[in-house]
Design a protein around this motif. Structure first.
Motif, PDB file in Angstrom:
ATOM      1  N   ILE A  92     -45.121   9.890  20.847  1.00 58.20           N
ATOM      2  CA  ILE A  92     -45.817   8.567  21.021  1.00 58.20           C
ATOM      3  C   ILE A  92     -45.735   8.015  19.725  1.00 58.20           C
ATOM      4  N   ARG A  93     -45.138   6.843  19.451  1.00 55.50           N
ATOM      5  CA  ARG A  93     -44.891   6.229  18.163  1.00 55.50           C
ATOM      6  C   ARG A  93     -45.102   4.711  18.508  1.00 55.50           C
ATOM      7  N   ARG A  94     -45.218   3.790  17.486  1.00 58.50           N
ATOM      8  CA  ARG A  94     -45.114   2.325  17.661  1.00 58.50           C
ATOM      9  C   ARG A  94     -44.139   2.118  18.497  1.00 58.50           C
ATOM     10  N   GLY A  95     -44.419   1.347  19.623  1.00 55.88           N
ATOM     11  CA  GLY A  95     -43.438   1.176  20.523  1.00 55.88           C
ATOM     12  C   GLY A  95     -43.450   2.041  21.733  1.00 55.88           C
ATOM     13  N   GLY A  96     -44.272   2.946  21.687  1.00 55.67           N
ATOM     14  CA  GLY A  96     -44.504   3.725  23.195  1.00 55.67           C
ATOM     15  C   GLY A  96     -43.986   5.159  23.071  1.00 55.67           C
ATOM     16  N   LEU A  97     -43.719   5.590  24.300  1.00 54.81           N
ATOM     17  CA  LEU A  97     -43.267   6.925  24.391  1.00 54.81           C
ATOM     18  C   LEU A  97     -41.647   6.777  24.375  1.00 54.81           C
ATOM     19  N   THR A  98     -41.202   7.991  23.701  1.00 53.14           N
ATOM     20  CA  THR A  98     -39.815   8.296  23.709  1.00 53.14           C
ATOM     21  C   THR A  98     -39.562   9.702  24.333  1.00 53.14           C
ATOM     22  N   VAL A  99     -38.866   9.993  25.089  1.00 57.29           N
ATOM     23  CA  VAL A  99     -38.518  11.160  26.012  1.00 57.29           C
ATOM     24  C   VAL A  99     -37.243  11.806  25.401  1.00 57.29           C
ATOM     25  N   PHE A 100     -37.146  13.023  25.164  1.00 58.22           N
ATOM     26  CA  PHE A 100     -35.890  13.633  24.604  1.00 58.22           C
ATOM     27  C   PHE A 100     -35.566  14.553  25.836  1.00 58.22           C
ATOM     28  N   PRO A 101     -34.456  14.295  26.439  1.00 54.72           N
ATOM     29  CA  PRO A 101     -34.324  15.294  27.839  1.00 54.72           C
ATOM     30  C   PRO A 101     -33.738  16.518  27.119  1.00 54.72           C
ATOM     31  N   ARG A 102     -34.030  17.668  27.743  1.00 53.43           N
ATOM     32  CA  ARG A 102     -33.880  19.051  27.642  1.00 53.43           C
ATOM     33  C   ARG A 102     -32.104  19.048  27.860  1.00 53.43           C
ATOM     34  N   LEU A 103     -31.596  19.467  26.306  1.00 51.89           N
ATOM     35  CA  LEU A 103     -30.070  19.807  26.437  1.00 51.89           C
ATOM     36  C   LEU A 103     -29.465  20.671  27.186  1.00 51.89           C
ATOM     37  N   VAL A 104     -28.552  20.271  28.400  1.00 52.64           N
ATOM     38  CA  VAL A 104     -27.914  21.064  28.950  1.00 52.64           C
ATOM     39  C   VAL A 104     -26.273  21.095  28.780  1.00 52.64           C
ATOM     40  N   ALA A 105     -25.919  22.224  27.917  1.00 46.62           N
ATOM     41  CA  ALA A 105     -24.459  22.187  27.370  1.00 46.62           C
ATOM     42  C   ALA A 105     -23.432  22.143  28.510  1.00 46.62           C
ATOM     43  N   ALA A 106     -23.682  22.717  29.945  1.00 46.69           N
ATOM     44  CA  ALA A 106     -22.746  22.746  30.857  1.00 46.69           C
ATOM     45  C   ALA A 106     -22.538  21.279  31.172  1.00 46.69           C
ATOM     46  N   GLU A 107     -23.178  20.277  31.063  1.00 44.27           N
ATOM     47  CA  GLU A 107     -23.222  18.927  31.434  1.00 44.27           C
ATOM     48  C   GLU A 107     -22.187  18.174  30.481  1.00 44.27           C
ATOM     49  N   HIS A 108     -21.843  18.709  29.477  1.00 39.20           N
ATOM     50  CA  HIS A 108     -20.900  17.829  28.407  1.00 39.20           C
ATOM     51  C   HIS A 108     -19.755  18.641  28.045  1.00 39.20           C
ATOM     52  N   GLY A 109     -18.912  18.910  29.268  1.00 39.19           N
ATOM     53  CA  GLY A 109     -17.508  19.574  28.869  1.00 39.19           C
ATOM     54  C   GLY A 109     -16.773  18.632  28.313  1.00 39.19           C
TER      55      GLY A 109
END
Length: 517
Positions: free
Chosen positions: A231-248
């Motif tokens: 939570i910083r100025r500008g609101g929430l920013t979410v970092f989705p969990r990295l799943v390597a199998a989705e990025h072949g």
């Protein structure tokens, strides 16, 4: 066959959440015309997330309503101002139960307070919903309804009635719950279409860590597990969990050289594209300088790079590179090299993974240097999580054809060495650095102990670092025990006139000293 009037095609279609990164986790966003439970302890970010949802709706021209029992209009406007937001286009309704009002005309004494308070509260909320007819609505918070109900059965009935009313009137709702009850009430989980839980963790040192988890979302695939957010100025920013199998991804087979003939010869011609290399050794032995040689070589080829620096400020890194004759100022200025100085106490692991993804997918980085894994380990809550996180990051980078360099400092300087965490099995190549003593001088040795792709030398060479940059000498053929730090010379020296000086091992010392031995 279902009636299309009862089940329109766009019913429960995903709509944007207004929170960067959250749409990816929810496979598109919140479900339209459904009620979503956002739960978390006070301070976890529920109100900020809810405001972002309504602000995004107002931007799209939708009717938005914020019903608050816990925070006043003044407090909500203050929160929005600190984030640089405007609440124009959002109706804010402060719902104050009669018994809690300071107006004596709204107080009563003939009927039990819980009976009148709950009924009046729900009636006022429904009246406001009828007036505004919102497309997006936030109810903050259900904890107040729980307190007014004074019983789980009555509380469940009221929440069920409220949810049904919102569903009938095609409103997408966020119901906030601050979990102030003695035990978490799982009744709400069965009533709501989706449940998102926010958590705020306080480590022993450093800033707080926040993460969220999607517990359920009916009829929709979502990315499970915990996801870091800030939570910083500008609101929430979410970092989705990295799943390597989705990025072949496929990439061209290539090899990256360092520009140093001796170093590349030791590594069988250089580092292969789409592999990870760990540089292992004590502090100050030359690991970072060697890794930087490969980064600058990639920049000279016109490629882009990323350096995640945990151990030294950007200014010191630039001065060190300039002292070794490696040009990084120009690439940093024109954006081809991005240097991120990381404070492990303040940056979450999810944010680090997001930095890597942005550099590769947005900036087109082809070489990534993490200096060092010791600092990265300090950013993780435990060793087992570091192994899982690094496995995903390295697999992802390898699939994207990125050359990855990992620096890991070992404990100690000379003699027996140990590392805080063992990640050598994750690396395709392991380059080992050691200090050793010879002829009263402290020297450096470098060797390759592992390389999965292609051949490499099995020799040990001396490494020198000076104003001319890196210099890798001939193999140390006459020594035994170099890696222990105290080598013993056992070889024979060449006869007079046997050849030029380069035929001698760089670390063998002068001839007279060995003859005296």
């Amino acid at each position: 066959m279902p009636d299309p009037q009862l089940s329109p095609p766009d019913d429960a279609a995903p709509i944007p959440t207004g929170v960067p990164g959250l749409d990816s986790i929810l496979e598109g966003g919140y479900a339209a015309n459904r009620a979503h439970l956002i739960e978390g302890r006070p301070g976890s970010g529920k109100t900020t997330q809810a405001l972002q949802f309504l602000i995004d709706g107002a931007r799209l021209g939708e009717r938005c309503l914020y019903i608050t029992l816990s925070e006043s209009r003044r407090e909500l406007i203050s929160v929005a101002t600190r984030h640089g937001w405007s609440l124009d286009g959002i109706e804010i309704f402060e719902l104050v139960p009669p018994e809690l009002s300071l107006d004596p005309r709204q107080q009563q004494s003939l009927v039990h307070s819980s009976d009148l308070e709950l009924g009046e509260t729900v009636r006022l909320a429904v009246a406001e919903l009828d007036r505004v007819k919102p497309q997006r609505v936030v109810f903050d918070s259900l904890s107040e309804i729980r307190l007014l109900s004074q019983g789980s059965l009555r509380y469940r009935r009221q929440v069920l009635a409220l949810r049904s009313y919102l569903l009938i009137h095609d409103a997408t709702a966020l119901l906030l719950d601050d979990l102030t009850a003695e035990q978490d009430d799982l009744n709400l989980h069965s009533l709501c279409h989706a449940v998102i839980q926010l958590e705020q963790l306080a480590p022993l040192y450093g800033g707080e860590r926040r993460r969220l988890r999607v517990i359920k979302m009916r009829g929709t695939r979502f990315r499970g597990g915990f996801h870091d957010f800030v939570i910083r100025r500008g609101g929430l920013t979410v970092f989705p969990r990295l799943v390597a199998a989705e990025h072949g991804h496929s990439y061209a087979i290539d090899r990256l050289g360092s520009g140093n003939q001796g170093l590349d010869a030791l590594l069988g011609g250089g580092l292969d594209r789409g592999t990870s290399t760990m540089l292992l050794g004590p502090s100050g032995v030359g690991k970072s300088s060697t890794a930087l040689a490969y980064v600058t070589a990639a920049l000279a080829r016109g490629e882009r790079g990323l350096i995640l620096s945990f151990d030294e400020p950007t200014g010191i890194l630039r001065r060190r590179a300039a002292g070794l004759g490696m040009a990084v100022d120009g690439p940093i200025a024109d954006g081809r090299l991005r240097v991120e100085q990381i404070d492990p106490a303040e940056v979450s692991p999810g944010e680090l993974a997001a930095m890597v993804r942005n550099a590769v997918e947005r900036d087109g980085a082809r070489v990534v240097l993490i200096d060092s894994l010791t600092g990265y380990h300090n950013a993780m809550p435990g060793e087992q999580y570091l192994l899982l996180q690094m496995h995903e990051i390295l697999t992802y980078l390898n699939q994207q054809g990125v050359t990855t360099l990992l620096v890991l400092a070992q404990h100690g300087l000379v003699g027996q060495m140990s590392a805080a965490v063992d990640l050598t099995y994750l690396s395709d190549t392991v380059v080992l650095f050691r200090y050793f003593e010879a002829d009263g001088h402290l020297r450096r040795a470098v060797s390759v102990v592992k390389k999965r792709v292609g051949p490499h030398e099995a020799t040990i060479r001396e490494l020198r670092i000076d104003g001319d940059g890196l210099r890798v000498g001939e193999p140390l053929v006459g020594f035994r025990g170099v890696l222990t730090g105290v080598p013993v010379f056992q070889g024979r020296l060449p006869a007079e006139g046997a050849g030029p000086e380069r035929d001698l091992p760089v670390g063998s010392g002068d001839r007279d000293s060995h003859e005296r031995e």
